[in-house]
Design an enzyme around this catalytic site. Structure first.
Site, mmCIF file in Angstrom:
data_model
loop_
_atom_site.group_PDB
_atom_site.id
_atom_site.type_symbol
_atom_site.label_atom_id
_atom_site.label_comp_id
_atom_site.label_asym_id
_atom_site.label_seq_id
_atom_site.Cartn_x
_atom_site.Cartn_y
_atom_site.Cartn_z
ATOM 1 N N GLU A 86 -32.082 7.231 27.813
ATOM 2 C CA GLU A 86 -31.254 8.431 27.611
ATOM 3 C C GLU A 86 -30.288 8.244 26.443
ATOM 4 O OE1 GLU A 86 -29.504 9.910 31.260
ATOM 5 O OE2 GLU A 86 -27.925 10.972 30.165
ATOM 6 N N LYS A 270 -24.155 9.323 39.326
ATOM 7 C CA LYS A 270 -25.324 9.128 38.450
ATOM 8 C C LYS A 270 -24.833 8.681 37.069
ATOM 9 C CE LYS A 270 -28.807 10.374 35.550
ATOM 10 N NZ LYS A 270 -28.801 10.456 34.080
ATOM 11 N N ASP A 286 -33.102 -6.093 40.027
ATOM 12 C CA ASP A 286 -33.739 -5.033 40.821
ATOM 13 C C ASP A 286 -32.796 -3.821 40.887
ATOM 14 O OD1 ASP A 286 -34.704 -3.406 42.842
ATOM 15 O OD2 ASP A 286 -35.144 -5.049 44.223
ATOM 16 N N HIS A 384 -24.974 14.713 22.762
ATOM 17 C CA HIS A 384 -26.412 14.529 23.002
ATOM 18 C C HIS A 384 -27.248 15.036 21.840
ATOM 19 C CE1 HIS A 384 -27.445 13.227 27.134
ATOM 20 N NE2 HIS A 384 -26.207 13.534 27.402
HETATM 21 C C1 MEV Z 1 -25.835 12.462 32.584
HETATM 22 O O1 MEV Z 1 -26.843 11.489 32.523
HETATM 23 C C2 MEV Z 1 -24.638 11.926 33.328
HETATM 24 C C3 MEV Z 1 -23.524 12.944 33.576
HETATM 25 O O2 MEV Z 1 -24.059 14.098 34.239
HETATM 26 C C4 MEV Z 1 -22.487 12.268 34.449
HETATM 27 C C5 MEV Z 1 -21.423 13.194 34.985
HETATM 28 O O3 MEV Z 1 -21.672 14.404 35.104
HETATM 29 O O4 MEV Z 1 -20.336 12.668 35.302
HETATM 30 C C6 MEV Z 1 -22.908 13.441 32.288
#
Ligand code: MEV
Length: 426
Positions: A86, A270, A286, A384
């Site tokens: 990413e 995430k 892992d 991005h």
């Molecule tokens: C994207 O890979 C991760 C985000 O969505 C984390 C977040 O929203 O805090 C930008």
């Protein structure tokens, strides 16, 4: 920890060609040219080696490896390798680590590397009696697995304790779970723990009169926690049209959202795992185990919530904290087999699994800071877009300098599409 002063401060690294970046690594770290060639493809993981790792091998799968710069963890400069597909993750971690530098970097700590092996005991007539018998025979049970993994024993680890949990209500009726507490030292330890739990089957059945069913490690490694904290001086936070106070308070408001809403907490965490997994994968560990442990830990109160916390201190600085299970090793498994994982461990200069765990949670906290800073100001799409546009240009067949030229044009025009890239190539 590298002995080179400001070794992780590489301001122009981003603008260099890949080979030039490799030369900088040679100059700024203990890596030599053999290490670099293990990262460059030809001397990396071969199909032959891969064939010994899993079944039905047909090839190997590559992912980009980048270096997150600017990291100081517990006073030590760290160049942090990250493996991830990413865009913006490596840049985000580097930016957040730069902000953290101004406050002295990340302070991290970890528990001793104790894992839990679970043994499910069924068909018990009297749960309390079984419990009592297990506790009476605890030392004999523990003694029967002392030294079962000679390598871990030599490192000073091994079985430490036993705990009993009564599952009084379950879809199949009551049963007992024995927790074997096992110090795995510098190994992740799944093999050692699983071997020990399997070995205990006859003695547990004899002592309880029950039937041992599952014997397996728990990935909720809540005795093997790592935590990190960071303080960002207020004056570091402002940029563009955003005042320092607005950025700081925006980050705290964003965290508050994740702290009360599982829908947001999943995405918030995430973002943390973007950083955590990238280092876990780079070191050959892992990452599914780490993911499972992280999310189970985030739900430990009964309601899924944020793994991190952000607040203001008395000086008006922004403070962040994170705590999560971190069952990673620096010996055993793929860490010792995968050629680039070995180079990554050399570059990180970690001497124990705990030191590695402390770096990884610091990267997770940095990644969270970068995401919340972007989300609560200009949004994440702007960051991005540059790399995404390059990927679109490559997908349209652009090569060499053409890639950047087409990507920049598409970003300027706010029109990042394959169709536009193809038009610009004509
Ligand atoms: C994207 O890979 C991760 C985000 O969505 C984390 C977040 O929203 O805090 C930008």
């Amino acid at each position: 920890m590298t002995c080179y002063k400001n070794a992780s401060r590489l301001p122009d690294f981003y603008n260099l060609e890949v080979q030039k970046r490799q030369q900088v690594l040679l100059a700024k770290s203990t890596l030599d040219s053999e290490h670099i060639s293990a990262l460059s493809g030809d001397d990396g993981l071969t199909v032959e080696n891969a064939n010994h790792m899993i079944e039905n091998v047909i090839g190997v799968h590559g992912l980009p490896m980048g270096i997150a710069t600017n990291f100081i963890v517990n006073g030590n400069e760290r160049l942090v390798p990250m493996v991830i597909e990413e865009s913006s993750v490596v840049a985000g971690a580097s930016l957040a680590a730069k902000l953290a530098r101004a406050g002295g970097g990340f302070k991290a700590k970890s528990n001793s590397p104790e894992m839990i092996g679970q043994i499910q005991v069924l068909d018990l007539e009297d749960l309390d009696l079984a419990y009592h018998n297990l506790m009476e025979n605890k030392q004999t049970i523990l003694d029967s697995v002392i030294g079962i993994d000679p390598v871990i024993s030599e490192l000073g680890g091994g079985v430490k304790d036993m705990e009993i949990r009564l599952m009084e209500k379950s879809p199949i009726g009551p049963f007992i779970v024995v927790h074997l507490i096992y110090d795995t030292r510098d190994a992740m330890g799944a093999n050692a723990v699983n071997t020990a739990t399997e070995h205990l089957t006859p003695i547990i059945e004899e002592v309880t009169g029950g039937r041992v069913h599952l014997r397996i490690l728990s990935n909720l490694a809540d005795r093997r926690l790592a935590s990190a904290s960071v303080t960002i001086p207020l004056e570091e936070l402002g940029f563009g049209n955003y005042s320092a106070e607005k950025v700081r308070d925006g980050i705290i408001e964003a965290w508050a959202f994740a702290s009360v809403d599982p829908y947001r907490a999943a995405t918030h965490n995430k973002g943390i795992m973007n950083g955590v997994d990238a280092v876990v994968i780079a070191t050959g560990n892992d990452w599914r185990a780490i993911e499972a442990g992280a999310h189970a830990y985030a739900a430990r109160s009964g309601s899924y919530t944020s793994l991190s916390k952000w607040y203001v201190d008395n000086h008006g600085s922004l403070c962040g904290e994170i705590e999560m299970p971190m069952a990673v090793g620096i010996v055993g498994g793929a860490t010792g087999v995968h050629p680039s994982a070995k180079v990554v461990l050399e570059l990180l200069e970690v001497r124990s699994s705990s030191e590695l765990a402390e770096i990884i949670v610091s990267v997770g906290l940095a990644q969270n800071l970068a995401a919340l800073r972007a989300l609560s100001t200009e949004g994440i799409q702007r960051g991005h877009m540059g790399l995404h546009a390059r990927q679109v240009a490559i997908a349209a067949g652009a090569e060499g300098s053409e890639v950047n030229m087409i990507a920049s044009k598409m970003v300027l025009e706010n029109d990042v599409r394959i169709k536009r890239a193809l038009e610009l190539r004509r």
